[in-house]
Design a protein around this motif. Structure first.
Motif, short mmCIF file in Angstrom:
data_model
loop_
_atom_site.label_atom_id
_atom_site.label_comp_id
_atom_site.label_asym_id
_atom_site.label_seq_id
_atom_site.Cartn_x
_atom_site.Cartn_y
_atom_site.Cartn_z
N ARG A 99 -11.62 10.99 12.85
CA ARG A 99 -10.82 9.76 12.95
C ARG A 99 -9.54 10.04 13.77
NH1 ARG A 99 -9.85 6.81 7.47
NH2 ARG A 99 -11.41 5.37 8.28
N ILE A 100 -8.87 11.13 13.45
CA ILE A 100 -7.64 11.47 14.17
C ILE A 100 -7.94 11.73 15.65
CG2 ILE A 100 -5.74 13.13 14.36
CD1 ILE A 100 -6.03 13.62 11.34
N LYS A 101 -9.00 12.50 15.88
CA LYS A 101 -9.35 12.82 17.27
C LYS A 101 -9.62 11.55 18.06
CE LYS A 101 -11.65 17.32 16.83
NZ LYS A 101 -12.88 18.01 17.18
N SER A 102 -10.27 10.61 17.43
CA SER A 102 -10.62 9.38 18.13
C SER A 102 -9.35 8.59 18.51
CB SER A 102 -11.57 8.58 17.25
OG SER A 102 -11.41 7.21 17.47
N ILE A 103 -8.39 8.54 17.61
CA ILE A 103 -7.13 7.84 17.94
C ILE A 103 -6.41 8.58 19.07
CG2 ILE A 103 -4.92 6.96 17.06
CD1 ILE A 103 -6.15 7.14 14.24
N LEU A 104 -6.36 9.90 18.95
CA LEU A 104 -5.66 10.68 19.98
C LEU A 104 -6.34 10.51 21.34
CD1 LEU A 104 -4.74 13.97 18.06
CD2 LEU A 104 -3.19 12.14 18.77
N ARG A 105 -7.66 10.43 21.33
CA ARG A 105 -8.39 10.22 22.58
C ARG A 105 -8.01 8.88 23.21
NH1 ARG A 105 -13.19 12.42 20.67
NH2 ARG A 105 -13.75 10.39 19.84
N LYS A 106 -7.99 7.86 22.36
CA LYS A 106 -7.65 6.53 22.87
C LYS A 106 -6.22 6.50 23.38
CE LYS A 106 -10.90 3.95 20.05
NZ LYS A 106 -11.00 3.67 18.63
N TYR A 107 -5.33 7.12 22.65
CA TYR A 107 -3.92 7.16 23.07
C TYR A 107 -3.80 7.89 24.40
CZ TYR A 107 1.10 8.05 22.99
OH TYR A 107 2.43 8.11 23.32
N ALA A 108 -4.52 8.99 24.53
CA ALA A 108 -4.44 9.78 25.77
C ALA A 108 -4.97 9.00 26.96
CB ALA A 108 -5.21 11.09 25.60
N GLY A 109 -5.84 8.02 26.69
CA GLY A 109 -6.34 7.18 27.78
C GLY A 109 -5.20 6.49 28.50
N ASP A 110 -4.20 6.03 27.75
CA ASP A 110 -3.06 5.34 28.38
C ASP A 110 -1.89 6.28 28.66
OD1 ASP A 110 -4.45 2.99 28.09
OD2 ASP A 110 -3.62 2.64 26.07
N HIS A 111 -1.90 7.44 28.02
CA HIS A 111 -0.78 8.38 28.18
C HIS A 111 -1.34 9.75 28.51
CE1 HIS A 111 0.38 5.21 25.33
NE2 HIS A 111 1.61 5.33 25.80
N SER A 132 6.10 9.03 17.73
CA SER A 132 6.30 9.81 16.51
C SER A 132 5.03 9.81 15.64
CB SER A 132 7.48 9.23 15.75
OG SER A 132 7.49 9.66 14.42
N TYR A 133 4.35 8.67 15.58
CA TYR A 133 3.07 8.63 14.87
C TYR A 133 2.09 9.62 15.50
CZ TYR A 133 4.49 4.11 12.78
OH TYR A 133 5.13 3.11 12.11
N ILE A 134 2.07 9.61 16.81
CA ILE A 134 1.14 10.51 17.51
C ILE A 134 1.49 11.98 17.19
CG2 ILE A 134 0.30 11.27 19.80
CD1 ILE A 134 -0.81 8.55 18.90
N GLY A 135 2.78 12.27 17.10
CA GLY A 135 3.21 13.62 16.71
C GLY A 135 2.65 13.99 15.34
N LEU A 136 2.71 13.04 14.42
CA LEU A 136 2.16 13.31 13.08
C LEU A 136 0.65 13.56 13.14
CD1 LEU A 136 3.99 10.68 10.82
CD2 LEU A 136 4.25 13.16 10.79
N LEU A 137 -0.02 12.80 13.97
CA LEU A 137 -1.47 12.97 14.13
C LEU A 137 -1.79 14.34 14.73
CD1 LEU A 137 -1.62 9.93 13.44
CD2 LEU A 137 -3.37 9.72 15.19
N GLN A 138 -0.98 14.71 15.72
CA GLN A 138 -1.21 16.03 16.34
C GLN A 138 -1.10 17.13 15.30
OE1 GLN A 138 1.96 15.93 19.30
NE2 GLN A 138 0.47 15.69 20.97
N LEU A 139 -0.04 17.04 14.50
CA LEU A 139 0.19 18.10 13.51
C LEU A 139 -0.88 18.07 12.41
CD1 LEU A 139 1.94 20.40 12.43
CD2 LEU A 139 3.43 18.71 11.35
N THR A 140 -1.24 16.88 11.98
CA THR A 140 -2.27 16.78 10.93
C THR A 140 -3.59 17.38 11.44
OG1 THR A 140 -1.24 14.72 10.23
CG2 THR A 140 -3.38 15.22 9.29
N ARG A 141 -3.93 17.02 12.67
CA ARG A 141 -5.18 17.54 13.22
C ARG A 141 -5.14 19.06 13.32
NH1 ARG A 141 -7.08 16.90 19.34
NH2 ARG A 141 -5.46 18.48 19.52
#
Ligand code: ARG
Length: 588
Positions: free
Chosen positions: A476-488, A561-570
């Motif tokens: 789930r986290i990877k999928s959000i990070l992938r989508k976020y990376a699409g725009d960033h 900041s949310y993305i930072g939390l996701l990075q660390l959690t992953r």
């Protein structure tokens, strides 16, 4: 990095000291009432005894002193004298942000790296791996990975059983079937055939047949014992057969361990200890440590304080044959010479405890190991069926390891095919990854020494305290990070800002407990502590996820900041499952 508790403690200790009490009263623990506070200090009660004051008075004094401390957002007292503390959002954010920028998320590794040898797996050549080998493989691999993560120099040794009665049984069964083979002709002096006179499939049938025969046929058993002895003493024909058996059987053993994502630095065997046996035995005998009892060479290992029966350790049988203890002791000689390990950890079925007690005592008595080398035995509990007895197949047999893995993977494949549209190749690979997480997590989340019930339906569930649930969270986290990376597309570590809500703070508190969880799992040799930790972290993450719109958050700083939390959690979840010995797919 210091643990967050240590950091916060400094303020509380100073406050105790400023009030005239010993600063050691300022020790903090995680709160037992997370609804009231994040941390608690029980020191006022202890200080009260010494100072002859009421605990609440002392708590009040300390709280007064803490009122200006910006690491706490709330400090209060509760009867009879607890000090309840809430960490401030800013202090927590700056800690978690630093974790996200640190190697190993700020874990402090010991200053001196130890050399640790882990003896685990313990497969026996020419006998199929069965469910009994599952735990020593999974648990040993995990001990090894945790110790490596803690920065130690760790060597895993499979210590293959290649020299016991199973070899004599196979040799004699072959002789019964093909007596004219040159291996059985003592007068034969030529080269032996390079091709083995059997296949892997043959071997898999030969051993159980021979083993069953030896239980009914005394003469056959005696011949097999003699053949084992002759092999150990270097009989040429048997040695050549042994080599064939090794060549045919080893790739299969390796393949089985590969499937479990278990690998060894050393593929040593019992027989590799042979060159050390003669001198070891001579030395023990000369120094009077070993003595003959009825033609058997033994070492007395009983101690006055023993409360149970402690039979002597048998070094040589009356015909001079070596036993399990003989090769284990000689292997210790070899290990001391080759590695001088600080610790040697043995992981086997717990029913081998007495054997290791005897070996360890003999090794100390005979000074085979240095006084500062620690010898440690970790006995694994049994995997039981739902009837509470050792796990069996429907037909009443001890299941082969392969069959067990296949069964779980098939169950997993069925599940992912139900709810997803992965192509066939990816589906089967993913099923393998999730299946392995199910097996390993189920095993490791139970204390190693305790028995547990094999319940494939529960283990493969995507909900609850299971491997698949943890993987699901990571995916789930990877999928959000992938989508976020699409725009960033630019790769950066995102700065983590103070929490805005309870779920976010809870996630950040869970993240901050990473280092203590890993350190404790290592110190106590307790992988289940890592399982408990990642289960809590996954729960905290999923709660945050359900309450937070991450990808549609309009404020870029908040989103980052949310993305930072996701990075660390992953990162934490992936490091932890890597220590447990499995990995997450991209999708599932
Ligand atoms: N081969 C043994 C068995 O199957 C386990 C070996 C464990 N290690 C050792 N050093 N004895 O029981």
């Amino acid at each position: 990095m210091n643990s967050i508790t240590t950091l916060l403690e400094q303020a509380v200790k100073q406050a105790f000291a400023a009030c005239g009490y010993n600063e050691t009263y300022g020790t903090l623990t995680l709160s037992k009432r997370p609804d009231l506070c994040d941390y608690q200090c029980n020191g006022a009660m202890a200080a009260a005894k010494e100072a002859h004051k009421a605990p609440m008075v002392i708590a009040g004094e300390v709280i007064e002193k803490l009122s200006g401390a910006d690491c706490f957002s709330e400090v209060g007292a509760a009867a009879p004298g607890f000090i309840n503390l809430k960490i401030s959002e800013t202090a927590l954010a700056s800690y978690v942000d630093e974790m996200n920028r640190s190697e190993k998320q700020g874990l402090t590794i010991p200053e001196t790296a130890l050399t640790i040898l882990v003896d685990y797996g313990g497969a026996n050549v020419a006998k199929p791996l069965h469910v009994g080998h599952l735990r020593p493989a999974i648990i040993g691999e995990c001990y090894k990975r945790i110790a490596k993560y803690m920065g130690h120099h760790v060597i895993g040794d499979v210590h293959l059983g290649d020299w016991g009665l199973q070899m004599g049984l196979i040799i004699m069964e072959l002789k019964r079937r093909q007596p004219s083979l040159p291996y059985f002709d003592p007068a034969y002096t030529g080269d032996y055939p390079s091709e083995a006179p059997f296949t892997l499939a043959d071997l898999e049938e030969i051993y159980p047949t021979a083993s069953a025969r030896s239980k009914e046929d005394e003469a056959f058993k005696a011949d097999a014992l003699q053949a084992t002895h002759d092999l150990q003493m270097g009989n040429r024909g048997y040695q050549a057969l042994w080599e064939h058996i090794m060549r045919v059987s080893l790739p299969d053993v390796k393949r089985n361990y590969d499937r479990l994502n278990v690998s060894f630095e050393l593929w040593n065997k019992e027989s590799d200890a042979k060159p050390y046996i003669r001198d070891m035995v001579a030395d023990m005998t000369r120094r009077g440590i070993a003595h003959y009892d009825n033609q058997t060479l033994v070492v007395d290992v009983k101690e006055d304080t023993d409360t149970k029966e402690f039979p002597p350790c048998i070094i040589l049988k009356s015909d001079g044959s070596y036993l399990y203890a003989t090769t284990d002791l000689a292997t210790l000689v070899q290990r001391m010479q080759d590695f001088h390990p600080d610790r040697i950890m043995y992981v086997t079925d717990k029913r081998q405890e007495m054997h290791f007690d005897q070996v360890f005592r003999t090794a100390r008595k005979a000074s085979i190991v240095n006084a500062d080398t620690s010898l440690e035995f970790y006995g694994c509990g049994t995997i039981n069926g739902k009837d509470g007895k050792p796990y069996k197949t429907r037909s009443g047999q001890t299941p082969r390891l392969e069959a067990l893995i296949d069964e779980i993977n098939a169950q997993m494949l069925k599940k992912i095919n139900e709810n997803d549209n992965l192509d066939t190749a990816e589906a089967s690979k993913t099923a393998g990854l999730i299946g392995l997480s199910a097996i390993k997590y189920a095993d490791l989340s139970n204390q190693s020494a305790k028995d547990y019930v094999f319940d494939s339906d529960r283990f493969t569930s995507f909900e609850g305290n299971t491997g698949p649930y943890i993987l699901y969270t990571i995916v789930r986290i990877k999928s959000i990070l992938r989508k976020y990376a699409g725009d960033h597309p630019e790769e950066t570590t995102h700065p983590i800002l103070p929490a805005e809500g309870a779920a976010q703070k809870e996630l950040m508190l869970a993240l901050s407990r990473f280092a203590p969880a890993v350190t404790q799992a290592y110190n106590e040799t307790a992988p289940h502590k890592i399982c408990t930790y990642i289960y809590e972290l996954s729960n905290a993450f999923n709660k945050f996820y359900h309450e937070t719109k991450i990808l549609s958050e309009p404020d870029p700083d908040t989103q980052s900041s949310y993305i930072g939390l996701l990075q660390l959690t992953r990162k934490i979840l992936e490091d932890c499952i890597d220590m447990l010995g499995f990995a997450a797919p991209e999708r599932m």
